[in-house]
Design an enzyme around this catalytic site. Structure first.
Site, PDB file in Angstrom:
ATOM      1  N   ARG A  41      -0.840  -4.519   3.768  1.00 27.41           N
ATOM      2  CA  ARG A  41      -2.544  -3.864   4.085  1.00 27.41           C
ATOM      3  C   ARG A  41      -3.283  -3.724   2.693  1.00 27.41           C
ATOM      4  NH1 ARG A  41      -2.798  -0.131   9.156  1.00 27.41           N
ATOM      5  NH2 ARG A  41      -4.845  -1.343   9.402  1.00 27.41           N
ATOM      6  N   PRO A  42      -3.579  -4.816   1.996  1.00 30.61           N
ATOM      7  CA  PRO A  42      -4.330  -4.728   0.789  1.00 30.61           C
ATOM      8  C   PRO A  42      -5.846  -4.437   0.855  1.00 30.61           C
ATOM      9  CG  PRO A  42      -3.933  -6.819   1.352  1.00 30.61           C
ATOM     10  CD  PRO A  42      -3.070  -6.281   2.365  1.00 30.61           C
TER      11      PRO A  42
ATOM     12  N   ARG B  45      -5.678   5.005   6.423  1.00 35.96           N
ATOM     13  CA  ARG B  45      -6.154   3.879   5.742  1.00 35.96           C
ATOM     14  C   ARG B  45      -7.884   3.787   5.976  1.00 35.96           C
ATOM     15  NH1 ARG B  45      -5.009  -1.063   3.473  1.00 35.96           N
ATOM     16  NH2 ARG B  45      -6.505  -2.587   4.251  1.00 35.96           N
TER      17      ARG B  45
ATOM     18  N   CYS C 145       1.394   0.737   4.535  1.00 37.19           N
ATOM     19  CA  CYS C 145       2.043   1.314   5.869  1.00 37.19           C
ATOM     20  C   CYS C 145       2.816   0.646   6.540  1.00 37.19           C
ATOM     21  CB  CYS C 145       0.674   1.786   6.480  1.00 37.19           C
ATOM     22  SG  CYS C 145       0.220   0.351   7.462  1.00 37.19           S
TER      23      CYS C 145
ATOM     24  N   ARG D 277      -2.520  10.319  16.657  1.00 35.19           N
ATOM     25  CA  ARG D 277      -3.539   9.835  15.588  1.00 35.19           C
ATOM     26  C   ARG D 277      -4.594   8.671  16.453  1.00 35.19           C
ATOM     27  NH1 ARG D 277      -1.649   5.728  11.866  1.00 35.19           N
ATOM     28  NH2 ARG D 277      -3.989   5.517  11.747  1.00 35.19           N
TER      29      ARG D 277
ATOM     30  N   ASP E 123      -3.860  -4.861  17.959  1.00 36.49           N
ATOM     31  CA  ASP E 123      -3.668  -3.648  18.625  1.00 36.49           C
ATOM     32  C   ASP E 123      -3.114  -3.516  19.994  1.00 36.49           C
ATOM     33  OD1 ASP E 123      -4.360  -2.468  16.036  1.00 36.49           O
ATOM     34  OD2 ASP E 123      -6.181  -1.690  16.640  1.00 36.49           O
TER      35      ASP E 123
ATOM     36  N   LYS F 238     -11.862   5.177  18.712  1.00 38.10           N
ATOM     37  CA  LYS F 238     -11.247   5.648  17.324  1.00 38.10           C
ATOM     38  C   LYS F 238     -11.877   4.751  16.146  1.00 38.10           C
ATOM     39  CE  LYS F 238      -6.985   4.544  15.780  1.00 38.10           C
ATOM     40  NZ  LYS F 238      -6.937   3.978  14.501  1.00 38.10           N
ATOM     41  N   ASN F 239     -11.537   3.353  16.348  1.00 36.36           N
ATOM     42  CA  ASN F 239     -11.835   2.600  15.240  1.00 36.36           C
ATOM     43  C   ASN F 239     -13.397   2.367  15.168  1.00 36.36           C
ATOM     44  OD1 ASN F 239      -9.202   2.099  14.876  1.00 36.36           O
ATOM     45  ND2 ASN F 239      -9.264   0.146  15.512  1.00 36.36           N
TER      46      ASN F 239
ATOM     47  N   ILE G 184      -2.043 -11.334  12.598  1.00 37.68           N
ATOM     48  CA  ILE G 184      -2.845 -10.488  11.727  1.00 37.68           C
ATOM     49  C   ILE G 184      -1.884  -9.896  10.794  1.00 37.68           C
ATOM     50  CG2 ILE G 184      -4.529  -8.584  11.844  1.00 37.68           C
ATOM     51  CD1 ILE G 184      -5.582 -11.152  13.405  1.00 37.68           C
TER      52      ILE G 184
ATOM     53  N   ASP H  22      -8.112  -5.804  -1.200  1.00 36.26           N
ATOM     54  CA  ASP H  22      -9.102  -6.793  -2.036  1.00 36.26           C
ATOM     55  C   ASP H  22     -10.295  -7.321  -1.500  1.00 36.26           C
ATOM     56  OD1 ASP H  22      -7.224  -8.071  -0.186  1.00 36.26           O
ATOM     57  OD2 ASP H  22      -7.499 -10.008  -0.705  1.00 36.26           O
TER      58      ASP H  22
HETATM   59  C1  UD1 Z   1      -8.767  -2.456  11.641  1.00 32.55           C
HETATM   60  C2  UD1 Z   1      -8.498  -1.355  12.744  1.00 32.55           C
HETATM   61  C3  UD1 Z   1      -6.824  -1.561  13.105  1.00 32.55           C
HETATM   62  C4  UD1 Z   1      -6.812  -3.320  13.523  1.00 32.55           C
HETATM   63  C5  UD1 Z   1      -7.209  -4.081  12.521  1.00 32.55           C
HETATM   64  C6  UD1 Z   1      -7.049  -5.421  12.819  1.00 32.55           C
HETATM   65  C7  UD1 Z   1      -9.507   0.510  12.146  1.00 32.55           C
HETATM   66  C8  UD1 Z   1      -9.783   1.876  11.622  1.00 32.55           C
HETATM   67  N1  UD1 Z   1      -8.638  -0.167  11.996  1.00 32.55           N
HETATM   68  O1  UD1 Z   1      -8.101  -2.327  10.397  1.00 32.55           O
HETATM   69  O2  UD1 Z   1      -6.662  -0.670  14.257  1.00 32.55           O
HETATM   70  O3  UD1 Z   1      -5.251  -3.246  13.673  1.00 32.55           O
HETATM   71  O4  UD1 Z   1      -8.709  -3.686  12.063  1.00 32.55           O
HETATM   72  O5  UD1 Z   1      -7.933  -5.693  13.848  1.00 32.55           O
HETATM   73  O6  UD1 Z   1     -10.726  -0.163  12.376  1.00 32.55           O
HETATM   74  N2  UD1 Z   1      -6.588  -7.616   4.839  1.00 32.55           N
HETATM   75  C9  UD1 Z   1      -6.730  -8.304   3.382  1.00 32.55           C
HETATM   76  N3  UD1 Z   1      -7.350  -7.817   2.379  1.00 32.55           N
HETATM   77  C10 UD1 Z   1      -8.191  -6.758   2.525  1.00 32.55           C
HETATM   78  C11 UD1 Z   1      -8.360  -6.249   4.186  1.00 32.55           C
HETATM   79  C12 UD1 Z   1      -7.444  -6.504   5.205  1.00 32.55           C
HETATM   80  O7  UD1 Z   1      -5.793  -9.089   3.004  1.00 32.55           O
HETATM   81  O8  UD1 Z   1      -8.858  -6.433   1.563  1.00 32.55           O
HETATM   82  C13 UD1 Z   1      -5.850  -8.209   5.825  1.00 32.55           C
HETATM   83  C14 UD1 Z   1      -4.916  -7.048   6.433  1.00 32.55           C
HETATM   84  O9  UD1 Z   1      -3.639  -6.979   5.705  1.00 32.55           O
HETATM   85  C15 UD1 Z   1      -4.348  -7.973   7.703  1.00 32.55           C
HETATM   86  C16 UD1 Z   1      -5.881  -8.414   7.984  1.00 32.55           C
HETATM   87  O10 UD1 Z   1      -6.400  -8.782   6.795  1.00 32.55           O
HETATM   88  O11 UD1 Z   1      -3.706  -8.732   7.655  1.00 32.55           O
HETATM   89  C17 UD1 Z   1      -6.794  -7.745   8.956  1.00 32.55           C
HETATM   90  O12 UD1 Z   1      -7.051  -6.457   8.539  1.00 32.55           O
HETATM   91  P1  UD1 Z   1      -8.245  -5.581   8.820  1.00 32.55           P
HETATM   92  O13 UD1 Z   1      -8.978  -6.186   9.605  1.00 32.55           O
HETATM   93  O14 UD1 Z   1      -8.824  -5.205   7.215  1.00 32.55           O
HETATM   94  O15 UD1 Z   1      -7.667  -4.296   9.179  1.00 32.55           O
HETATM   95  P2  UD1 Z   1      -8.295  -2.747   8.951  1.00 32.55           P
HETATM   96  O16 UD1 Z   1      -9.748  -2.835   8.950  1.00 32.55           O
HETATM   97  O17 UD1 Z   1      -7.772  -1.892   7.944  1.00 32.55           O
END
Ligand code: UD1
Length: 420
Positions: free
Chosen positions: A121-122, A92, A116, A399, A307, A22-23, A329, A124
């Site tokens: 989950r920002p 997301r 969520c 999902r 996950d 999925k990811n 995480i 930035d």
């Molecule tokens: C992806 C996966 C999700 C998995 C996660 C971490 C998909 C569709 N989803 O989500 O299943 O749980 O990786 O392995 O691939 N963060 C920030 N700023 C940002 C983006 C992220 O601070 O702009 C933080 C998040 O809040 C979190 C950490 O970074 O604490 C990791 O998140 P991230 O790797 O971005 O998760 P996703 O890519 O959304």
């Protein structure tokens, strides 16, 4: 709305095949926006999230057909730059259309995804990376507006408070494929799904090196073309089935697995007493002797995946001794704790740690799924518990797990749906 009923305890036995990841598929579908030419993607899991991404692509001027695991994408000739809140807010991962739309059309208007249940989950890091490529970005009425005549390659550090970001790395990497000059992403996510996206982009004509490592180098090209690709196996589905084998004291041969993507999990499961036999594209999982308590800390890849945190917690609830599970995480990803406790588990949460004291057995109970992986952990608990469990809000499960009931039925579980 349906609920899932499980009559436990089960002892799962037999063979099962893991679906495509999925990811991996979600950003790869978004990447098709980088070309007007047709793309064909195979081993696509038929999930709610996949179908949401297909809806988004259609809303952006793509024609998308999904037939027996193969998605065929072509262009209608009317590419759109506007990704609506109604679609983006449900998932997301849809935010990663921002990079491709902007790179291809020079402007994009994409809804902010919102928070969520598993945390704030920002985005930035996504915006930092896109800005570094020279885009002008503003936020208006919940939408990100981005424009750039032609993106320009640059160096960008994408490490955040909680490590690297999977989707931000993908978003920026996609945008950089059409930028002028060289982009260097430092502290890039190393997850296999990011590497699979890079492989797809390379097949489209992108010049990318270093994917799968923390430094990715992208040399921008003028245009990308259509291609065909087969999605990697879903390592989290594989891991969930491995945990299912152990929690039910069963014996399962899991097919379509890449063990090299499961190193940290296999290591922890072996420490917990699993007997794991690896083959080329399959893995057999059963108990060696008794389950043993382990400590687990989630980390970015190649560390233990967040996950799989909820599922390993389920397993530890029926493992003698004390296990400490630390979430690095998403520090608030513990919604499943209270539901597991309703089934007789002894778990105490202390900040980012869950302290699990193993009990002899869980007992079936009505419980509620709060998110995707929490619902998987409740299914595992239901399989191990004595008596009947019913899990409501299983749309979360839909999902991310393709045909999971059929797969578990095939392994001997008593599992069925009921109307709420
Ligand atoms: C992806 C996966 C999700 C998995 C996660 C971490 C998909 C569709 N989803 O989500 O299943 O749980 O990786 O392995 O691939 N963060 C920030 N700023 C940002 C983006 C992220 O601070 O702009 C933080 C998040 O809040 C979190 C950490 O970074 O604490 C990791 O998140 P991230 O790797 O971005 O998760 P996703 O890519 O959304």
């Amino acid at each position: 709305m349906d609920k899932l009923v499980i009559e436990g305890p089960a002892r799962l036995k037999g063979e099962v095949t893991v679906s495509g990841s999925k990811n991996a598929v979600l950003p790869i579908l978004a990447a098709t926006l980088l070309t007007d030419e047709p793309c064909v993607i195979r081993k696509v899991p038929n999930l709610r999230d996949t179908n949401t991404m297909l809806k988004i692509l259609r809303s952006l001027g793509k024609c998308a057909e999904f037939d027996k695991g193969t998605v065929s994408i072509s262009s209608t000739g009317q590419a759109g730059f506007f990704a609506d809140y109604k679609l983006v807010s449900t998932m997301r991962a849809s935010f990663c259309v921002l990079g491709p739309i902007l790179a291809k059309l020079k402007k994009a208007k994409v809804s902010l995804p919102g928070g969520c249940i598993i945390g704030v989950r920002p985005v930035d890091l996504h915006l930092k990376g896109i800005k570094a490529l020279g885009a002008e970005i503003s936020i208006e009425s919940g939408y990100v507006l981005a424009k750039a005549d032609r993106l320009k390659g640059n160096s960008v550090y994408l490490g955040g408070v909680y490590g690297s970001s999977v989707l931000a790395t993908g978003n920026v990497m996609m945008a950089a494929t059409l930028a002028k000059g060289r982009t260097l992403i430092e502290a890039a996510a190393c997850e296999p799904e990011v590497a699979d996206l890079a492989e797809f982009l390379i097949k489209m004509g992108a010049k990318i090196k270093g994917h799968g490592t923390p430094i990715i180098e992208i040399e921008g090209v003028k245009g990308l073309h259509g291609t065909e690709h087969t999605i990697i196996p879903d390592r989290i589905e594989a891991g969930t089935l491995m945990a299912a084998a152990l929690i039910t004291k069963g014996d399962i041969l899991i097919k379509n697995v890449l063990c090299q993507h499961l190193g940290a999990l296999i290591d922890k499961l072996e420490e917990a007493g699993a007997c794991i036999t690896k083959a080329d594209s399959s893995v057999r999982v059963r108990l060696k002797s008794k389950l043993k308590a382990i400590n687990v800390t989630t980390l970015p890849y190649p560390g233990f995946p967040t996950d799989m945190q909820a599922q390993i917690m389920s397993l530890m609830t029926v493992t003698p001794g004390i296990s400490v599970i630390t979430e690095k995480i998403y520090p608030d990803r513990f919604m499943h704790v209270s539901e597991l406790n309703r089934m007789g588990a002894h778990i105490q949460r202390e900040g980012p740690h869950a302290i699990v004291e193993g009990v002899k057995h869980l007992s079936g109970a009505p419980v509620m799924a709060s998110d995707l992986r929490a619902s998987a952990c409740l299914v595992l608990a239901g399989l191990a518990a004595k008596g009947k469990s019913s899990i409501s809000r299983i749309y979360h499960l839909e999902r991310g797990y393709e045909n999971i009931e059929d797969k578990l039925l095939g392994l001997g579980a008593k599992i069925y749906r009921e109307k709420e």
